[in-house]
Design a protein around this motif. Structure first.
Motif, PDB file in Angstrom:
ATOM      1  N   CYS A 121       8.511  -9.851  11.354  1.00  0.00           N
ATOM      2  CA  CYS A 121       9.648  -9.770  10.446  1.00  0.00           C
ATOM      3  C   CYS A 121      10.487  -8.538  10.729  1.00  0.00           C
ATOM      4  CB  CYS A 121       9.153  -9.749   9.002  1.00  0.00           C
ATOM      5  SG  CYS A 121       7.895  -8.498   8.692  1.00  0.00           S
ATOM      6  N   CYS A 122       9.834  -7.430  11.123  1.00  0.00           N
ATOM      7  CA  CYS A 122      10.587  -6.203  11.379  1.00  0.00           C
ATOM      8  C   CYS A 122       9.775  -5.321  12.322  1.00  0.00           C
ATOM      9  CB  CYS A 122      10.898  -5.451  10.077  1.00  0.00           C
ATOM     10  SG  CYS A 122       9.438  -4.914   9.163  1.00  0.00           S
ATOM     11  N   PHE A 129       6.718  -3.286  10.861  1.00  0.00           N
ATOM     12  CA  PHE A 129       5.476  -4.048  10.704  1.00  0.00           C
ATOM     13  C   PHE A 129       4.795  -4.223  12.061  1.00  0.00           C
ATOM     14  CE2 PHE A 129       2.932  -7.945  10.135  1.00  0.00           C
ATOM     15  CZ  PHE A 129       2.157  -7.522   9.061  1.00  0.00           C
ATOM     16  N   CYS A 147       5.650  -8.365   3.562  1.00  0.00           N
ATOM     17  CA  CYS A 147       5.719  -7.163   4.389  1.00  0.00           C
ATOM     18  C   CYS A 147       6.039  -5.968   3.497  1.00  0.00           C
ATOM     19  CB  CYS A 147       6.807  -7.328   5.441  1.00  0.00           C
ATOM     20  SG  CYS A 147       7.113  -5.810   6.364  1.00  0.00           S
ATOM     21  N   CYS A 160       9.814  -4.556   4.740  1.00  0.00           N
ATOM     22  CA  CYS A 160      11.083  -5.265   4.547  1.00  0.00           C
ATOM     23  C   CYS A 160      11.007  -6.322   3.448  1.00  0.00           C
ATOM     24  CB  CYS A 160      11.538  -5.915   5.852  1.00  0.00           C
ATOM     25  SG  CYS A 160      10.544  -7.338   6.339  1.00  0.00           S
TER      26      CYS A 160
END
Ligand SMILES: [Zn+2]
Length: 147
Positions: free
Chosen positions: A91-92, A95, A126, A129
């Motif tokens: 996701c980012c 992470f 997460c 984010c």
């Protein structure tokens, strides 16, 4: 990124012939799961069948087993190699970094959620984010329902 590596061809192991069906199957599957345009997909399949190319790359693990099965039906011995860090669409980047540092781990079996903090708990979102990263877990926690 997932790689299918053809480590050996053994005609005695094949249970289908070269022409027609298998080639169509390979092109269809590689078009679906691969990331190449059709002309390049066709060229790659031809090179694989003519034993000029021994490696197929897929963006994800999805479809790899099916492709291996078709190749095996032609007598190929195939290894699937996957790089776990790129296999998951993170996701980012924070992470992803934390996973590299070992702060979060991915389960190898079906569990509450896909990601957990080692020796502690599973996570649904997460922490950086806020994206839902429950994945295919069986956990039922619903953040919206608690508001
Ligand atoms: Zn994130």
């Amino acid at each position: 990124m997932v790689k299918l590596k053809i480590i050996n061809w053994n005609d005695n192991n094949s249970w289908t012939d070269w022409s027609g069906h298998a080639k169509t199957q390979l092109i269809a599957r590689m078009k679906e799961y691969g990331s190449l345009p059709l002309t390049k997909t066709k060229r790659l399949v031809r090179q694989v069948l003519e034993r000029e190319c021994f490696e197929i790359q897929l963006p994800k693990i999805e479809g790899a087993e099916g492709l291996r099965h078709v190749l095996e039906s032609l007598g190929a011995e195939v290894l699937i190699e996957s790089n776990k860090n790129t296999e998951y669409g993170f996701c980012c980047s924070r992470f992803q970094e934390s996973v590299k540092e070992g702060k979060f781990q991915h389960t190898d079996v079906h569990d509450e959620t896909e990601w957990f903090i080692p020796e502690w708990l599973h996570i649904y979102f997460c922490p950086f984010c806020g994206e839902s990263i429950k994945g295919n877990g069986f956990g039922t926690y619903d953040q919206d329902g608690k508001r």
